[in-house]
Design an enzyme around this catalytic site. Structure first.
Site, PDB file in Angstrom:
ATOM      1  NE  ARG A 134      -6.034 -16.390   4.562  1.00 18.98           N
ATOM      2  CZ  ARG A 134      -5.171 -16.813   5.492  1.00 18.98           C
ATOM      3  NH1 ARG A 134      -4.055 -17.404   5.143  1.00 18.98           N
ATOM      4  NH2 ARG A 134      -5.437 -16.653   6.774  1.00 18.98           N
ATOM      5  CG  HIS A 138      -3.250 -22.966   4.436  1.00 19.71           C
ATOM      6  ND1 HIS A 138      -4.354 -22.217   4.125  1.00 19.71           N
ATOM      7  CD2 HIS A 138      -2.531 -22.194   5.302  1.00 19.71           C
ATOM      8  CE1 HIS A 138      -4.321 -21.057   4.769  1.00 19.71           C
ATOM      9  NE2 HIS A 138      -3.208 -21.027   5.501  1.00 19.71           N
ATOM     10  CD  GLU A 160      -6.324 -22.914   1.428  1.00 20.17           C
ATOM     11  OE1 GLU A 160      -5.322 -22.742   0.722  1.00 20.17           O
ATOM     12  OE2 GLU A 160      -6.360 -22.664   2.649  1.00 20.17           O
ATOM     13  N   GLY A 193       2.111 -23.233   6.224  1.00 21.67           N
ATOM     14  CA  GLY A 193       3.151 -22.233   6.498  1.00 21.67           C
ATOM     15  C   GLY A 193       3.546 -22.173   7.959  1.00 21.67           C
ATOM     16  NE  ARG A 223      -2.506  -1.242   3.244  1.00 24.29           N
ATOM     17  CZ  ARG A 223      -3.048  -2.189   3.992  1.00 24.29           C
ATOM     18  NH1 ARG A 223      -4.243  -2.618   3.730  1.00 24.29           N
ATOM     19  NH2 ARG A 223      -2.416  -2.697   5.013  1.00 24.29           N
ATOM     20  CG  ASP A 243       1.436 -23.229   2.506  1.00 24.68           C
ATOM     21  OD1 ASP A 243       1.432 -24.475   2.542  1.00 24.68           O
ATOM     22  OD2 ASP A 243       1.165 -22.522   3.506  1.00 24.68           O
TER      23      ASP A 243
HETATM   24  C1  DGY Z   1      -2.889 -17.939   9.326  1.00 25.72           C
HETATM   25  O1  DGY Z   1      -2.225 -17.823  10.359  1.00 25.72           O
HETATM   26  O2  DGY Z   1      -3.664 -17.067   8.920  1.00 25.72           O
HETATM   27  C2  DGY Z   1      -2.747 -19.200   8.576  1.00 25.72           C
HETATM   28  O3  DGY Z   1      -3.184 -19.083   7.285  1.00 25.72           O
HETATM   29  C3  DGY Z   1      -3.471 -20.284   9.328  1.00 25.72           C
HETATM   30  O4  DGY Z   1      -3.276 -21.494   8.754  1.00 25.72           O
END
Ligand code: DGY
Length: 312
Positions: A230, A277, A259, A279, A174, A254
């Site tokens: 995301r 997913h 999903e 991470g 931003r 990821d």
């Molecule tokens: C988060 O911390 O937002 C992760 O995506 C959870 O899996």
């Protein structure tokens, strides 16, 4: 009668669930009979949830004396933060404690996509390693150009690791920040400059499909996209089309649209590496995230303020 109950919307994890149950005497909504909210909602002061379960405006409206929401996960795209703030309700997420693990995974995916580690592993397991030099050449990582979309805490941790790989780093977001990396006001221009473009921003309507067909075209046939933010940030149909047409070099993902699960158009490709997913999904980080959910509620009970608020 003043509201004092803690309500938990969904299981969070073994540690948080036990602390919520034993210490804060939380009521588990999923264990209650239909109609519980209507009968007891006015007695709820604190809410524990997760980014997976979320908390929408209807839930907030059903809890008229709610004062704070503590959510597991750094993302809050499934929480109606504006509705909560409009009612004077504090909202907390679990930032900071996951930065290193998510950044580590971003780099794992980047290297795996560039060096085709998953494809190489499949090649060996399939018994195809019959001669040295049989596996195709891949793409160098060190010394290349790293573009980051979203230089928040996680993006910053990804950038820092780039220095160890002798990479020049630029970012888009931003607004410019006081950091030793170049700010690029146009995402398309950043993609054009980058060898690797890493998506590290959050989800929600503001970032939906920011990585468009145009951005992917700018990244180009030798460029690699990594997404640990995301799935919604990337136009997935455009991503598939770009890969199929050879207009993009590869991807490490990821997070995906739709999903859990991945379309065969992505999971069948050797130039794509996908993780489910995960991470933040290490034992250490998940424990820290679970503790922070409870610590936010404890702090609110003690001082009237959560520790890690989501700001308006
Ligand atoms: C988060 O911390 O937002 C992760 O995506 C959870 O899996």
């Amino acid at each position: 009668m003043t509201a004092s109950m803690v309500l938990q919307l969904a299981p969070i994890g073994p540690l948080a669930d036990a602390l919520l149950r034993d210490e804060l005497k939380a009521v588990c909504l999923w264990e209650q009979e239909a109609g519980w909210l209507e009968a007891h909602g006015a007695g709820v002061a604190l809410l524990a949830t997760s980014v997976r379960r979320g908390c929408d405006a209807a839930m907030i409206a059903a809890l008229p004396n709610l004062r704070a929401i503590s959510s597991w996960g750094v993302g809050y795209d499934t929480l109606d933060v504006a509705a909560a703030h409009a009612c004077g309700i504090q909202v907390a997420n679990t930032p900071d404690v996951l930065d290193d693990c998510v950044a580590d995974l971003a780099w794992g995916l980047l290297i795996a996509a560039a060096r085709r580690i998953s494809a190489a592993d499949r090649y060996v397991r399939a018994g195809e390693w019959k001669e040295l030099g049989g596996f195709p050449l891949t793409t160098r990582v060190s010394g290349k150009r790293l573009g980051i979309l979203g230089l928040g805490r996680i993006g910053g941790a990804i950038a820092k690791r780039g220095q160890g790989f002798a990479m020049e780093v630029r970012y888009h977001g931003r607004s410019p920040k006081d950091v030793p990396y170049g700010f690029e006001p146009s995402l398309t221009a950043l993609a054009e400059w980058s060898d690797f473009l890493v998506v590290a921003c959050g989800g929600g309507p503001e970032t939906r499909h920011l990585v468009s067909a145009e951005v992917l075209a700018a990244l180009g046939p030798r460029g690699i996209l990594v997404n640990i933010g995301r799935g919604s940030v990337v136009d997935q149909q455009a991503l598939i089309a770009a890969l199929e047409a050879g207009r993009l070099g590869g991807a490490g993902l990821d997070v995906l649209q739709g999903e859990p699960g991945a379309p065969a158009a992505l999971s069948s490709r050797d130039d794509v590496v996908i993780s489910p997913h995960v991470g933040s999904a290490t034992i250490e980080t998940r424990e820290a995230m679970e503790r922070l959910v409870v610590d936010n509620l404890r702090a609110f009970l003690r001082e009237g303020r959560v520790l890690t608020p989501v700001l308006p």
